[in-house]
Design an enzyme around this catalytic site. Structure first.
Site, PDB file in Angstrom:
ATOM      1  CB  ALA A 141     -15.376  15.039 -50.981  1.00 21.38           C
ATOM      2  CB  CYS A 150     -21.817  20.635 -39.623  1.00 20.83           C
ATOM      3  SG  CYS A 150     -23.082  20.439 -40.888  1.00 20.83           S
ATOM      4  N   GLY A 155     -14.063  21.590 -49.036  1.00 27.18           N
ATOM      5  CA  GLY A 155     -13.228  22.216 -48.010  1.00 27.18           C
ATOM      6  C   GLY A 155     -12.282  21.238 -47.351  1.00 27.18           C
TER       7      GLY A 155
END
Length: 449
Positions: free
Chosen positions: A110, A231, A114
């Site tokens: 986490a 990402c 965000g």
């Protein structure tokens, strides 16, 4: 930018006709965004007070592209938790997770927070959010953001995914794995990420990501949802990890990711028996730095639900403080652990052997027969009595004095511990006497410029 030629060749094969747009996007500045914290106020309230230059992000009503960026972490509204600075494509994972009030939700990887704070806003203080970070110093940053955003129903843990998911066996309605990755979606923001990239690192990440998913699956209820995100752009870390997981776990199936910025994965990328178009990608030329999201459903139905947390202990000093300070009814789940008073989430898992940094709200401490409130209590959206709230305009010089740790003036009628607010957002704690407000803003958060 000086890209590794192996990386560029991989992207050329992956993107084909879109490759020139992808390459050209690196001549542009990074995409930045903010997400309004709807726990503390709705979007219209934020827009009323904010001077930021914003434009809406499609499919995320509380998300906005940010046209300017430097220094916004020093703004009073940021200190107050009115918004979170979040890259736009990173918001897609929680849109796919679709957490609901009253559920049990796990964010397994986490930090810095965000996605956890986005989940919490969607849950609106109901149910329980277990938010975990394995690396200790990053877990402290996660806790700081949970506190800044006024979140009441989070359990912040610092545990290995396997250990935590063993304890949460079959308990969670929704689990998010935003996995550590090779960070190709960070290239436009971080030159070091480019320098550190190698094909071997990407494959190492893929192995670790699969291990984390194998741990995470245990926490998912039958009928529950598991969302996997990264990402990075690598097929090895994204679609291939998901397909390998599905091969190993036939009780999970792919579901469509809701519409958001970016594009579906392309079926011709891999020769697999799964519908890749249900997974979702965002590339830098599509309104975000880069993200991948896949949503999985576990077969079956579950009647399991967490039991309500224990009823309040008799803590008369806290009960008296609450009655004097807040309009709300005293919560049912107040507990005393040594000298610390906490307000637990209304649903609370038992976590044997797991390091818990914070369960619910750290309300304060009992010290020498008196109750001393903590910062977290005054950051939450409880309703203060009028005489216990100093609500300042963000243009008031006292706001900046307060953020620097200075004593400020207040109403002579105010006495004792009070909440300091800015533009209707909770900022922190002070103690009033004779028209002066003693500063209790945490030293580590203060502005010294």
């Amino acid at each position: 930018m000086d890209f590794n030629s192996i990386f560029l060749n991989k992207m050329k094969i992956l993107l084909r006709d879109d490759y020139p747009q992808f390459l050209e996007s690196y001549q542009q500045p990074p995409t930045r965004g903010v997400r309004v914290n709807t726990l503390l106020g709705d979007v219209s309230q934020f827009l009323k007070y904010s001077n930021l230059k914003l434009s809406p992000i499609p499919h995320c009503p509380e998300g906005f592209y940010l046209e300017q960026g430097e220094g916004i972490g020093h703004l009073p509204h940021h200190h107050a938790g009115a918004f979170y600075v979040q890259e736009p494509s990173a918001m897609t994972a929680v849109l796919a997770l679709d957490p609901q009030p009253g559920e049990t939700v796990l964010d397994l990887c986490a930090a810095p927070g965000g996605k956890s704070t986005q989940i919490a806003a969607r849950m609106q203080g109901k149910g329980v959010l277990i938010t975990n970070e394995y690396v200790a110093n990053r877990a402290k940053i996660l806790l700081s953001n949970i506190e800044r955003m006024g979140i009441q129903n989070a359990v912040v843990t610092n545990a290995h995914p396997e250990q935590l998911c063993q304890q949460l066996d079959g308990m969670c309605d929704r689990v998010l794995v935003d996995a550590p990755c090779s960070g190709e979606g960070m290239f436009r923001k971080d030159a070091n990420a480019i320098a550190e990239w190698t094909p071997e690192h990407s494959l190492s990440c893929a192995n670790r990501q699969l291990e984390i998913l194998e741990s995470a699956k245990r926490a998912v209820k039958p009928g529950g949802v598991l969302v996997y995100s990264t990402c990075t752009f690598s097929l090895e870390e994204n679609e291939m990890v998901v397909c390998e997981f599905l091969d190993r776990n036939p009780d999970f199936s792919l579901e469509q990711v809701p519409a958001c910025i970016g594009q579906p994965s392309r079926q011709n990328w891999l020769d697999v028996p799964y519908d890749l178009s249900k997974m979702h990608r965002v590339f830098p030329h599509q309104g975000g730095e880069g993200h991948f999201v896949a949503r999985l459903r576990k077969e079956g139905e579950s009647s399991f639900s967490l039991q309500p947390s224990a009823k309040s202990q008799d803590i008369p000093l806290f009960a008296q403080f609450w009655e004097e300070t807040f309009q709300d009814t005293l919560p049912d789940t107040v507990v005393l652990n040594r000298d610390m008073v906490s307000i637990l989430p209304t649903q609370m898992p038992v976590l044997h052997g797991v390091k818990v940094l914070r369960a619910g709200v750290l309300a304060g401490r009992v010290v020498k027969n008196r109750f001393v409130p903590e910062h977290h209590l005054m950051k939450c959206p409880y309703h203060l009595k009028a005489e216990k709230c100093l609500n300042l305009s963000s243009k008031d010089e006292r706001v900046f004095q307060y953020l620097k740790g200075m004593e400020i003036s207040c109403d002579p009628g105010q006495k004792g511990y009070c909440g300091i607010w800015v533009d209707d957002y909770p900022l922190g704690l002070g103690k009033a006497s004779n028209g002066r407000m003693k500063n209790h803003y945490p030293k580590g958060l203060r502005e010294f410029s």
